[in-house]
Design an enzyme around this catalytic site. Sequence first.
Site, short mmCIF file in Angstrom:
data_model
loop_
_atom_site.label_atom_id
_atom_site.label_comp_id
_atom_site.label_asym_id
_atom_site.label_seq_id
_atom_site.Cartn_x
_atom_site.Cartn_y
_atom_site.Cartn_z
N ASP A 83 0.85 -1.18 0.00
CA ASP A 83 0.00 0.00 0.00
C ASP A 83 0.89 1.24 0.00
OD1 ASP A 83 -3.25 0.37 0.90
OD2 ASP A 83 -1.96 2.14 1.03
N ARG A 113 -0.94 3.47 7.00
CA ARG A 113 -1.77 2.26 6.94
C ARG A 113 -0.90 1.02 7.12
NH1 ARG A 113 -6.37 -0.52 7.87
NH2 ARG A 113 -7.00 -1.88 6.14
N THR A 145 -11.94 2.53 -7.06
CA THR A 145 -12.35 3.07 -8.36
C THR A 145 -13.51 4.04 -8.10
OG1 THR A 145 -13.61 1.02 -8.65
CG2 THR A 145 -11.58 1.25 -9.91
N THR A 161 -13.81 -2.52 -9.08
CA THR A 161 -15.01 -2.43 -9.90
C THR A 161 -14.78 -1.48 -11.07
OG1 THR A 161 -16.39 -2.84 -7.97
CG2 THR A 161 -17.47 -1.87 -9.91
N CYS A 182 -19.83 1.44 -3.33
CA CYS A 182 -20.35 0.60 -4.41
C CYS A 182 -21.67 1.11 -5.00
CB CYS A 182 -20.55 -0.83 -3.91
SG CYS A 182 -19.01 -1.75 -3.71
#
Length: 428
Positions: free
Chosen positions: A38, A43, A89, A124, A264
């Site tokens: 990452d 993180r 995305t 996605t 999403c």
Amino acid sequence: MAPNFELKQVKLGIVGLGYVGLPLAVEFGKKYPTVGYDINRARVEELRAGRDSSLEVDPEELRSVGGLTCTDRVEALADCNVFIVTVPTPIDEHKAPDLRPLESASRTLGGVMRPGSIVIYESTVYPGATEEVCLPIIEQVSGLKFNQDFFAGYSPERINPGDKEHRLPTIKKVTSGSTPEVADFVDALYRSIITAGTHKASSIRVAEAAKVIENTQRDVNIALINELALIFNRLGIDTQEVLEAAGSKWNFLPFRPGLVGGHCIGVDPYYLTHKAQAIGYHPEIILAGRRLNDSMGAYVVSQVIKLMMQRGGVAEGSRALVLGLTFKENCPDLRNTRVVDIVAELSDYGIACDVYDPWASHEEARAEYGIDLIDRPVPGTYDAVIIAVAHREFLAMGAEQLRALGKSGAVLYDVKQILPRAAVDGRL
């Protein structure tokens, strides 16, 4: 060079350690040498310390995965032969697909991939994006030829943030590959960690399309229920009572009205409509559903204002409390939360607004939305209290404590229908 299709030879590189990538890295790390990469050093450091601020992986489980190494060093991916991309995305300010994270990840992989490697995308996208956008970047940077020197697959993520029942291994996985042999390998790789099994699609484009319509279908169905709520409100009928009555039939779909945000449902439809418009088709139903769902924050505030007007109006210094900022209950995920629409609309009416969310990161709320969360609401302070997210802390408070947060005669509005109709002044 042909890829090595033996699972025992696999060394995985997971690019992106967020809500999707981390659970994947943990499960694969139990069976294969796995490098989790990452670009966010903070993180990586928290994961190395056994902490996951997304709350998707239990600390004990995270610390016990012997095969997983987390890093922000690109060089650590150089020994991997199978790569899985799980970067976000999002959409941009014009609601067009923002493929920059995906393009950047593809450039990164192009710099480390060797002949015989396989790259699998989980992010996605619209049908065709993997082969039209991502793989050409890898070819350009690496000098390798697709389906000759390296190969590809697509297996759309199905992570449901905050859901402790439906976890990665128990959710059936769609898989695909750029050749029949690669498709078999990708399917076998995921079957080795997914207890619920897999569904092997005939092509990468089919798998991409399957993912993008999963959430488009939910978005359109919720838009229908939201529109019904607008109609029933004008008719003076309680929407929840109508849905409960209709739900007594076995095949009635149990959707509920509300704000539609998250990484999403509020985003994926725009990927499909973007591709549809690019090939000359204007999608009517999908875009209509998006417009309606995006308008629900403003509608909630309009109803709150009407209720306030019935009780003396909106005076200078009126103050509202919004309970919850995350896009869903019992989850710290702030991505694309539509609660911000309520906050912005209240501000347009000149109403000062406090936002309280025991799950959300104060730093992230400030950085992403410019919202300073309060540590705790002071009872008796507000002219309106809006329950925007159904966190269990708010359910535990009950109607009496929630109403006590407001002044005498304050409006209590329930976006999430967590209280009985008689206990609130208004609800969707």
